[in-house]
Design a protein around this motif. Structure first.
Motif, mmCIF file in Angstrom:
data_model
loop_
_atom_site.group_PDB
_atom_site.id
_atom_site.type_symbol
_atom_site.label_atom_id
_atom_site.label_comp_id
_atom_site.label_asym_id
_atom_site.label_seq_id
_atom_site.Cartn_x
_atom_site.Cartn_y
_atom_site.Cartn_z
ATOM 1 N N LYS A 125 1.096 -1.642 0.149
ATOM 2 C CA LYS A 125 0.326 -0.463 -0.024
ATOM 3 C C LYS A 125 1.074 1.460 -0.331
ATOM 4 O O LYS A 125 2.277 1.277 -0.395
ATOM 5 C CB LYS A 125 -0.857 -0.297 1.444
ATOM 6 N N GLY A 126 0.384 2.435 0.472
ATOM 7 C CA GLY A 126 1.264 3.692 0.831
ATOM 8 C C GLY A 126 1.441 3.953 -1.120
ATOM 9 O O GLY A 126 3.004 4.788 -1.243
ATOM 10 N N VAL A 127 0.726 3.879 -1.662
ATOM 11 C CA VAL A 127 0.863 3.873 -3.760
ATOM 12 C C VAL A 127 -0.424 5.157 -4.304
ATOM 13 O O VAL A 127 -1.845 4.431 -3.721
ATOM 14 C CB VAL A 127 1.049 2.457 -4.264
ATOM 15 N N VAL A 128 0.081 5.518 -5.322
ATOM 16 C CA VAL A 128 -1.190 5.706 -5.469
ATOM 17 C C VAL A 128 -0.776 6.114 -7.345
ATOM 18 O O VAL A 128 0.380 5.472 -7.789
ATOM 19 C CB VAL A 128 -1.029 7.833 -6.026
ATOM 20 N N MET A 129 -2.045 4.672 -8.144
ATOM 21 C CA MET A 129 -1.659 4.583 -8.982
ATOM 22 C C MET A 129 -2.847 5.041 -9.666
ATOM 23 O O MET A 129 -3.476 4.819 -9.709
ATOM 24 C CB MET A 129 -1.993 2.706 -8.546
ATOM 25 N N ASP A 130 -2.219 5.382 -11.686
ATOM 26 C CA ASP A 130 -2.912 5.615 -12.418
ATOM 27 C C ASP A 130 -3.311 4.727 -13.661
ATOM 28 O O ASP A 130 -1.794 3.730 -14.229
ATOM 29 C CB ASP A 130 -2.790 7.257 -12.656
ATOM 30 N N GLY A 131 -4.307 4.445 -14.073
ATOM 31 C CA GLY A 131 -4.438 4.076 -15.668
ATOM 32 C C GLY A 131 -6.198 3.030 -15.744
ATOM 33 O O GLY A 131 -6.728 4.680 -15.872
ATOM 34 N N ARG A 132 -6.041 2.514 -16.126
ATOM 35 C CA ARG A 132 -7.710 2.518 -17.048
ATOM 36 C C ARG A 132 -8.293 1.542 -15.895
ATOM 37 O O ARG A 132 -9.384 1.073 -16.203
ATOM 38 C CB ARG A 132 -7.697 1.718 -18.629
ATOM 39 N N ASP A 133 -7.659 0.206 -15.740
ATOM 40 C CA ASP A 133 -8.386 -1.027 -14.856
ATOM 41 C C ASP A 133 -7.868 -1.077 -13.838
ATOM 42 O O ASP A 133 -7.714 -1.468 -12.769
ATOM 43 C CB ASP A 133 -8.019 -1.692 -15.561
ATOM 44 N N ILE A 134 -7.515 -0.291 -12.531
ATOM 45 C CA ILE A 134 -6.611 -0.075 -11.604
ATOM 46 C C ILE A 134 -7.708 -0.663 -10.340
ATOM 47 O O ILE A 134 -7.852 -1.249 -9.278
ATOM 48 C CB ILE A 134 -5.906 1.159 -10.867
ATOM 49 N N GLY A 135 -9.082 0.300 -10.756
ATOM 50 C CA GLY A 135 -9.871 0.040 -9.655
ATOM 51 C C GLY A 135 -11.250 -1.178 -9.744
ATOM 52 O O GLY A 135 -12.249 -1.448 -8.992
ATOM 53 N N THR A 136 -10.874 -1.561 -10.925
ATOM 54 C CA THR A 136 -11.910 -2.232 -11.549
ATOM 55 C C THR A 136 -11.771 -3.863 -11.230
ATOM 56 O O THR A 136 -11.705 -4.925 -11.239
ATOM 57 C CB THR A 136 -12.432 -2.680 -12.621
ATOM 58 N N VAL A 137 -9.779 -3.441 -11.281
ATOM 59 C CA VAL A 137 -9.312 -5.131 -12.275
ATOM 60 C C VAL A 137 -7.848 -5.197 -10.655
ATOM 61 O O VAL A 137 -7.644 -6.083 -10.599
ATOM 62 C CB VAL A 137 -8.537 -5.608 -13.228
ATOM 63 N N VAL A 138 -6.937 -3.975 -10.745
ATOM 64 C CA VAL A 138 -5.860 -4.789 -10.381
ATOM 65 C C VAL A 138 -6.258 -3.855 -9.034
ATOM 66 O O VAL A 138 -5.344 -5.020 -8.078
ATOM 67 C CB VAL A 138 -4.677 -3.196 -10.192
ATOM 68 N N PHE A 139 -6.465 -3.539 -8.696
ATOM 69 C CA PHE A 139 -7.037 -3.113 -6.803
ATOM 70 C C PHE A 139 -8.534 -2.800 -6.779
ATOM 71 O O PHE A 139 -8.935 -1.573 -6.418
ATOM 72 C CB PHE A 139 -6.087 -1.685 -6.319
ATOM 73 N N PRO A 140 -9.331 -4.290 -6.978
ATOM 74 C CA PRO A 140 -10.689 -3.315 -6.565
ATOM 75 C C PRO A 140 -11.286 -4.033 -5.577
ATOM 76 O O PRO A 140 -11.997 -2.969 -4.838
ATOM 77 C CB PRO A 140 -11.673 -4.931 -7.273
ATOM 78 N N HIS A 141 -10.037 -4.008 -4.236
ATOM 79 C CA HIS A 141 -10.575 -2.992 -2.759
ATOM 80 C C HIS A 141 -10.265 -1.856 -2.377
ATOM 81 O O HIS A 141 -9.345 -1.137 -1.562
ATOM 82 C CB HIS A 141 -10.320 -3.910 -1.825
ATOM 83 N N ALA A 142 -9.533 -1.202 -3.517
ATOM 84 C CA ALA A 142 -8.507 -0.158 -3.433
ATOM 85 C C ALA A 142 -10.024 1.308 -2.606
ATOM 86 O O ALA A 142 -10.813 0.810 -2.516
ATOM 87 C CB ALA A 142 -8.206 0.950 -4.558
ATOM 88 N N GLU A 143 -8.597 0.890 -1.146
ATOM 89 C CA GLU A 143 -9.789 2.084 -0.033
ATOM 90 C C GLU A 143 -10.024 3.827 -0.629
ATOM 91 O O GLU A 143 -11.019 4.169 -0.554
ATOM 92 C CB GLU A 143 -8.257 2.715 0.831
ATOM 93 N N LEU A 144 -9.066 4.333 -1.831
ATOM 94 C CA LEU A 144 -9.898 5.114 -2.859
ATOM 95 C C LEU A 144 -10.114 5.245 -3.906
ATOM 96 O O LEU A 144 -8.918 4.891 -5.048
ATOM 97 C CB LEU A 144 -9.280 6.243 -2.144
ATOM 98 N N LYS A 145 -10.855 5.713 -5.170
ATOM 99 C CA LYS A 145 -11.332 4.744 -6.111
ATOM 100 C C LYS A 145 -12.179 6.325 -7.131
ATOM 101 O O LYS A 145 -12.963 6.855 -6.563
ATOM 102 C CB LYS A 145 -11.930 3.817 -6.808
ATOM 103 N N LEU A 146 -11.133 6.747 -8.183
ATOM 104 C CA LEU A 146 -11.422 8.174 -8.712
ATOM 105 C C LEU A 146 -11.178 7.783 -9.800
ATOM 106 O O LEU A 146 -10.507 7.292 -10.103
ATOM 107 C CB LEU A 146 -10.405 9.419 -8.090
#
Ligand code: DC
Length: 230
Positions: A125-146
């Motif tokens: 954790k402790g990361v900001v990740m940007d892309g196209r599928d981060i909140g849907t596939v890579v980290f579906p349980h991310a605490e904050l999704k934008l």
């Protein structure tokens, strides 16, 4: 104060300001920034330079075994993308890569390899990740999704300026066409197409200044960091 570490997932269309926002937010929070688009771009650069036939799955998977991508912060505090030990930060932003990257990122084996690396990079954790599928596939349980979007012309102007800042003169028409084509491929591909996760917060950056955007995201991240882990 006890702040928990979180994953901030920022998805959205090309040239909406995802990367610049993610970069700045990561600095403010003291988090690692991971530009997943840069990873797909690095793969594309490798495929182009090594003349890999995208339609040959064996060639593609063999090539993927040869690709090592990492990020390093340079002396100006900017994150640079490394492909097999060499900085490719400038090369991956060129139009020849932009024109191919969406096609390369439709390939299932490419996505599997990248997602695996991205999950490893964000495991602590402790990361900001940007892309196209981060909140849907890579980290579906991310605490904050934008999920970011913006007016198409605003996006084209911003991307053109970014290219100019890197000494690349490209017609606005060509930039616009490339963005539209990438939107089309990114949203319609079979493997993890670009879409807003049900629990992602939509941000329209058309009329928002960069500083306002960053402040808003930092505020939301800190609110999540203050919540006890469930
Ligand atoms: O964020 P960017 O414009 O540098 O991304 C380049 C391309 O990579 C984009 O057109 C689609 C692809 N991409 C992807 O498929 N999945 C990601 N998580 C990030 C980027």
């Amino acid at each position: 104060m006890n702040l928990r570490k979180i994953v901030v997932a920022i998805d959205g269309y090309s040239a909406c300001g995802k990367s610049s926002t993610a970069k700045e937010v990561s600095k403010v929070l003291g988090y690692r920034y991971i530009d997943t688009g840069a990873m797909y771009r690095a793969v594309t650069l490798y495929f182009l330079d090594q003349h890999i036939a995208l339609t040959n799955p064996k060639e593609v998977s063999k090539a993927l075994e040869q690709i090592h991508i990492s990020f390093k912060v340079n002396s100006k505090s900017k994150t640079e993308t490394y492909l097999n030990g060499l900085s490719v930060e400038n090369e991956i932003r060129k139009m020849r890569v932009s024109e191919m990257v969406s096609q390369v990122s439709t390939i299932k084996d490419v996505r599997v390899a990248m997602v695996e690396q991205q999950r490893r990079m964000g495991r602590e954790k402790g990361v900001v990740m940007d892309g196209r599928d981060i909140g849907t596939v890579v980290f579906p349980h991310a605490e904050l999704k934008l999920f970011m979007k913006a007016d198409i012309l605003v996006r084209a102007f911003r991307r053109q300026k970014e290219l100019l800042d890197r000494d690349q003169m490209v017609d606005l028409d060509d930039v616009l066409e490339n963005i539209l084509e990438r939107d089309r491929i990114d949203t319609t591909r079979a493997e993890s197409p670009l879409r807003q996760a049900a629990d992602a917060i939509l941000i329209d950056t058309t009329h928002v200044s960069f500083d306002e955007q960053v402040d808003e995201v930092v505020r939301m991240a800190i609110a999540k960091m203050l919540q006890p882990a469930v």
